[in-house]
Scaffold this active site. Structure first.
Site, short mmCIF file in Angstrom:
data_model
loop_
_atom_site.label_atom_id
_atom_site.label_comp_id
_atom_site.label_asym_id
_atom_site.label_seq_id
_atom_site.Cartn_x
_atom_site.Cartn_y
_atom_site.Cartn_z
N GLU A 179 0.83 -1.20 0.00
CA GLU A 179 0.00 0.00 0.00
C GLU A 179 0.87 1.25 0.00
OE1 GLU A 179 -2.46 1.58 -0.59
OE2 GLU A 179 -4.21 1.18 0.64
N ASP B 104 -3.94 5.00 6.71
CA ASP B 104 -4.52 6.21 7.28
C ASP B 104 -5.55 5.75 8.32
OD1 ASP B 104 -5.21 8.90 7.44
OD2 ASP B 104 -6.49 8.87 5.69
N PHE C 211 -1.59 15.85 4.81
CA PHE C 211 -1.96 15.25 3.53
C PHE C 211 -0.77 15.33 2.58
CE2 PHE C 211 -3.93 14.65 -0.57
CZ PHE C 211 -4.78 13.59 -0.29
P1 IMP Z 1 -7.35 4.18 4.68
O1 IMP Z 1 -8.28 3.16 4.14
O2 IMP Z 1 -8.07 5.31 5.37
O3 IMP Z 1 -6.20 3.65 5.51
O4 IMP Z 1 -6.79 5.00 3.46
C1 IMP Z 1 -5.84 4.57 2.65
C2 IMP Z 1 -5.94 5.29 1.31
O5 IMP Z 1 -6.32 6.66 1.44
C3 IMP Z 1 -4.58 5.32 0.71
O6 IMP Z 1 -4.35 4.16 -0.05
C4 IMP Z 1 -4.59 6.58 -0.11
O7 IMP Z 1 -5.08 6.31 -1.40
C5 IMP Z 1 -5.56 7.50 0.59
N1 IMP Z 1 -4.84 8.50 1.41
C6 IMP Z 1 -4.77 8.55 2.75
N2 IMP Z 1 -4.00 9.56 3.19
C7 IMP Z 1 -3.53 10.18 2.07
C8 IMP Z 1 -2.64 11.30 1.85
O8 IMP Z 1 -2.09 11.96 2.76
N3 IMP Z 1 -2.40 11.61 0.55
C9 IMP Z 1 -2.95 10.94 -0.49
N4 IMP Z 1 -3.77 9.89 -0.34
C10 IMP Z 1 -4.07 9.51 0.94
MG MG Z 2 -4.57 4.05 -2.17
#
Ligand code: IMP
Ligand code: MG
Length: 176
Positions: free
Chosen positions: A97, A101, A150
């Site tokens: 990945e 986040d 971000f």
């Molecule tokens: P999660 O499911 O919330 O852990 O999110 C993961 C996905 O959110 C990542 O694979 C990214 O595509 C997107 N994402 C989360 N934080 C960022 C960031 O700071 N910049 C760009 N994409 C992000």
């Molecule tokens: Mg992603």
């Protein structure tokens, strides 16, 4: 107005860390092979660079999920937009990945791959933002732990832009 981007991780720092991760993964999987699952689109650049540094046999496959709209906040729900081409039964799956986040994506995928009878499921993320975690996930390999900002570049986008930057940066004036 053009976005101002502050560099958080340089190309050299990323390259050095990816080589370390590749060496560690190669050691951990000695005598085995890896079914590397790259999560599109964000992890594409990292997954390719990482795969180049792994010395045990690697099969690569690609999957696209979405938990984000075009903005910067998670919707919580994970959808499969493109599934894998290859069967993974009995394989040592390594999910690659871009960033973890909320943890929703990796949590969903690790469960899905266990249900598909992978022999083992491990996770490798280029970046980790632990401050934003909503669900607990056991990440096996982490490139860098970063603060809750971000970020873009090295595969990561803001509204589909900046994936091609060779470094990781923070947009200082988003939406201006
Ligand atoms: P999660 O499911 O919330 O852990 O999110 C993961 C996905 O959110 C990542 O694979 C990214 O595509 C997107 N994402 C989360 N934080 C960022 C960031 O700071 N910049 C760009 N994409 C992000
Ligand atoms: Mg992603």
């Amino acid at each position: 107005m053009a976005d101002r981007i502050r560099v958080m991780l340089t190309e050299e720092e990323l390259d050095k860390r990816i080589r370390e991760l590749g060496a560690q993964i190669s050691e951990d999987y000695k005598g085995e092979s890896i079914f590397l699952v790259c999560i599109l689109k964000g992890a594409a650049m990292f997954a390719c660079e990482l795969a180049k540094r792994i010395t045990v046999p690697v099969t690569m496959d690609f999957m696209a999920t979405s938990s984000y709209g075009s903005g910067t906040t998670s919707s919580g729900e994970v959808k499969i937009k493109k599934d894998l081409d290859l069967p993974m039964e009995g394989a040592n799956v390594l999910i690659v990945e871009d960033i973890i986040d909320s943890g929703n994506t990796l949590n969903f995928l690790s469960q899905l791959f266990k249900d598909r009878n992978a022999r083992s499921v491990r996770m490798c993320t280029m970046l980790d933002k632990p401050d934003r975690r909503e669900v607990d996930v056991d990440v096996d390999y982490t490139g860098f732990t970063i603060p809750d900002e971000f970020v873009v570049g090295f595969g990561l986008d803001y509204a589909q832009k900046y994936r091609n930057l060779p470094y990781i940066g923070v947009i200082e004036n988003p939406g201006e």
